[in-house]
Design an enzyme around this catalytic site. Sequence first.
Site, PDB file in Angstrom:
ATOM      1  N   HIS A   1       4.716   0.050  -0.284  1.00 36.00           N
ATOM      2  CA  HIS A   1       5.465  -0.830   0.610  1.00 36.00           C
ATOM      3  C   HIS A   1       4.521  -1.809   1.290  1.00 36.00           C
ATOM      4  CE1 HIS A   1       4.113   2.662   2.934  1.00 36.00           C
ATOM      5  NE2 HIS A   1       4.009   1.840   3.967  1.00 36.00           N
TER       6      HIS A   1
ATOM      7  N   ASP B   1       0.998   5.270   1.891  1.00 37.43           N
ATOM      8  CA  ASP B   1       0.475   5.821   3.149  1.00 37.43           C
ATOM      9  C   ASP B   1      -0.440   7.028   2.980  1.00 37.43           C
ATOM     10  OD1 ASP B   1       1.593   3.908   4.715  1.00 37.43           O
ATOM     11  OD2 ASP B   1       3.399   5.054   5.209  1.00 37.43           O
TER      12      ASP B   1
ATOM     13  N   HIS C   1       0.855  -1.184   0.000  1.00 41.02           N
ATOM     14  CA  HIS C   1       0.000   0.000   0.000  1.00 41.02           C
ATOM     15  C   HIS C   1       0.893   1.237   0.000  1.00 41.02           C
ATOM     16  CE1 HIS C   1       1.139  -0.751   4.158  1.00 41.02           C
ATOM     17  NE2 HIS C   1       0.959   0.534   4.390  1.00 41.02           N
TER      18      HIS C   1
ATOM     19  N   ARG D   1       6.968  -9.955  15.833  1.00 37.47           N
ATOM     20  CA  ARG D   1       7.712  -8.839  15.233  1.00 37.47           C
ATOM     21  C   ARG D   1       7.159  -7.539  15.802  1.00 37.47           C
ATOM     22  NH1 ARG D   1       6.778  -5.174  10.941  1.00 37.47           N
ATOM     23  NH2 ARG D   1       8.425  -4.938   9.382  1.00 37.47           N
TER      24      ARG D   1
END
Length: 865
Positions: free
Chosen positions: A663, A593, A591, A673
Amino acid sequence: MWATVFLATLTLSVLDYTSSTVQISGVLEPYDLLFDNAVEAYYKQDWLAVILHMERALKHKSMVRKVRTECRLACANHTAFEEAMAGVAAPMPGTGSVEDLGFFQKVLKRAECVSSCESEKLGPLSLHKVGDDIELEFKKRTPYNYLQVAYFKINKLDKAVAAANTFYVANPDHLEMRQNLEYYSLMAGVKEEDFKDLEARPHMAEFLEGKKLYSADEFASAIDHFEAAVEEYFTADAECRVLCEGAYDYDGYNYMEYKADLFQSITDHYLHILNCKQNCAVELASVVGRDKPIEDFLPSHFNYLQFSYYNSEQYENAIESAKTYLLFHPEDEVMKQNLAYYSVVLGEDKAADIPAREVVQQYIKKSLLEKELLYFGYEIFGVTFVDPDTWTPEDVMPKKLRDKQKADRERAARITEEIGNLMKEIETLVEEKSKESSDIAKIIKDGPNKPSSDKGVFDDITVTMTSAALNGSQRVLLDGVITDDECRELLQLSNAAAQKGDGYRGQPNPHSPSEMFQGVTVLRALQLGQEGVFPLKSARLFFDLSEKVQKVVESYFSLESPLYFSYSHLVCRSAIEEKQDEREDMSHPVHADNCLLISEHNECIREPPAYTHRDYSAILYLNDDFEGGDFIFTELDAKTVTAVVKPQCGRVVAFGAGKENPHGVRAVTKGQRCAIALWFTLDPKHNEKERIQAEELLKLLSSPVNEDFQQTEKDSHADTYSEPQSAEPVRTAKQDEAEKPKEETRIPAEEQPSKSAEEQTDGKKEAKEKAKAADKPGKTATQTKTWMIPVPVWDRLQVIVVWPGRSGEFGEVQAEACSRSLGEVSTVEYTLSVLDNPGPNLDNPDLCYREGKKILHPSDENAPG
C-alpha cells in the site's frame, strides 16, 4: 566472461587502490570484469572482496570516460578541419578529388590520433567494450546497492550510508533502500553529513546550492555558486558532446543488412551524433531521480545572476547577465525592462559597451547551426529530430515541418480529450459498482464477531467495503468509527502538539521533499495535556479512540489472540505549495508493513530492517479538506493499483500487515491530510512501551483525589479554554498565478527590478511561519486556570488556595475554585473567602493565589494564555 581469458595468462598485482591505477600487466582492468567479480563475491558473502572489486569498477569506469574525453578533445584541437593542405585552397569535400582527399586526410589523422591516445592509456580498445546490460547497471547505480550492504556488514556505517544515499537519489521509488536509509538514520554514530551523493555532478550541485542561497536572499554567496555552475556547465557540455562521437547506433537496422553508400552512411552517422550533442542540453539539465529536466536550464543561470548582481550593486555584471539572457529570449519584456533600469543606473553609454558573454554567443551560434542541419535531415531524409530547447527561434525550423507539427499537436489534443472523456465514463462505472458494494455492506454491530462485552463500541460503524470489494484479502473499509466533533478535536490536538519529523529524527520531509510531515504519539500528547498546552481530555480522546479501533480490528478479523499496539502515531502531511509543479512522487511510496518489498521481483522478504513483528495495521482518517492523498492498495509490483481509498472523517482502513497488502499514499498536492496510524502485533513481547507508559500516566491522572477536579474541568472547559488558531489566507487564482516559479523578475511600479514569484513564495513562507509562531500561545511549565463561582450576592470574590500544612484562617466556605497541575501533589485543600465590601484594593477581577503567585481570572485581558 572475462575470467577465463585473464586468469589463465595474467596475475593480479596488489596495489593501493586509493593512490594509483590498478592494472593487469600494465593494462587498465575492464570494469565489467570487476563488476562481475564483485557480484560473485557478494553471493559468497566475502564483503571485503565486494568492496575492493566494486570500488575499483567504479573508478575504472570513471577513468575510461575521462581518457576518452581527453583524447577526443586533444585530437580535435590538433587536427582541426579548417587547416588547409599544402597546395589546396580549402579542405571542402565534394569539390574535386584533391579537395576530397584533403578533407578525408584530416578524418584519418583524427581517427589515428584518438585510437593511439586511447590505446596508450587504456590498452587494447576491445577490452573496454562493455555490454548494454552492464552499462545499464552502472546507469542505475547498482554498484552502490552492493556496496551499502558490504560496508554495513563490516560496520563502516558512514560509507554504507553514503552508498545507500547515492543509490536512492537515482532510484527514489526503491522501497527497500528507503527503508534502509530510515533504519540508518536511527542508528547511533550516523551523522547528517554522511547522507551524501557520491555521483553528484559539479554543475548541478553548484546550481542547486546557488538557488538555495538565492531563495534565502543571500545574493553575494549565490553569485559564487551560479558562476561556478556556469563554468562547470560548459566543461560538462564539452565532455558530453565529445563522448557523442562514438559508434553508430543502427536504431533497428540489422547491421549485416544495412546498405548505404559513402555519403549516405556519413550522413546517417553524423546526424546521429548531432542529435546526441543537442540532447546534451537535456542531459545536463536533468536531476537524478526526477523524470523531467529543469526547463530552460542554461538561460535560468543568467536570470538568477542578473538579479543577484543587482542586489549586490554590481551593475556592470548585472547588465552583462541580462544581455546574455536576452540572447536566448530576445523578446522577454521583463528582462528588457530590467536591462533598461540597470543602464540608467550605470549610465547609457557605459552600459552600451558591455557585451553579452562570448562563450554563450559561441554556444548559441554552434547550436543553431546544428539545429539547421538536423531539421534539414528531418525534412529530406526523415531522420527525426525533437528540439530540446525552448529558446530556438521559430524560423530555424522549416515552414513545412512547423505546419506538420502544428497538425500533430492538434490531433494529439483531440486524442487526449477523447481519452479523458473515456476515463470519466470508466470512473462513473467504477463509482456505481462501488455503490452497489456499499448497498450490501453490513453493520458490524449486527455481525457474528462482535463480543458481547463491546456493547456500544460498534454502534453506527458500517462496513463500507469488504476484502472482495477492495480486490484483496485481509482488508476492510469502515465508516462512522468516530464523530465529526471528535475529528475536529483531534485536528486541534494535532495543530497544537504535532512536531515536524516526529518519528524520523526530526526530518520534516522523510517520504517526499514536496510535503512536510508532522506527528505526535499517545504518550507525548498526554504529557503535553498534563502541561496545559491543550485540554487533557483531547489527549485522553486520542488514547481512547485508538483503543476503540483496536477492538474493531480484533472483532472484524475474528482474532483468537488479542492484538497489542506496536506503534500509535497521529500524523499530518502538508503540501508545500511551491514544490508541487510537475510533481510525480508519492506522499508515501508503496510498501508493506512487516516485510521488505522488492517490487522488481514481486517479492516481499520478512526480515530486518522491516518491522517483522507487525501483524495488522489500521488508519483512522480525520479530514478530507485537502487535494490528493488517496490511500492505495497495489500488487507486489508496486504499480498495479487494486483499490483506492479516499480519506474522510471517521473512516478506517484496516488490513493485514504482510505481503498480501502492499500500500501507499498518493501525493498530497494541496492542504493538510491528518490521520491516526496504528500498527498491531499478536506478540506481547512487542507491546508498545510508550502506550504502557501512557496507561500508567492515565492511572495517575485518574486518581480519586482528582476525580472531582477532572469533572470540574470538563464542565467548565467550554467557557474557559479556547486555543487560538492561526488563520490561513484564502489564495486567489491571481495569487496562484503570481506565485508560480517562473525564473523571471518583474519591475514594480517604482521601476525597480524585483525577485521572481518563486523567490517571493519563499519569503511568504518564512513570514507565514513567523506569523504562526507569533499566534501560538506561550508554554509554561505549569498552567493554572480560574473558574467563575456562581455566587450572585457579592460584588467581588477572593479565592485562596491553602496548601497542606497551612492554616485555614482565610475564610469559611470550602470550594474547589482553582486548578492545579495534575500529578504535582497528592492532596490539596481549597478555601473560599467571601467579602461583602472588597474595598479599594480589590478593583481587579477575581484573584486566585497559588503559592503566593497571583493569577488573574481568564476574563481579564492581562491573564496568561
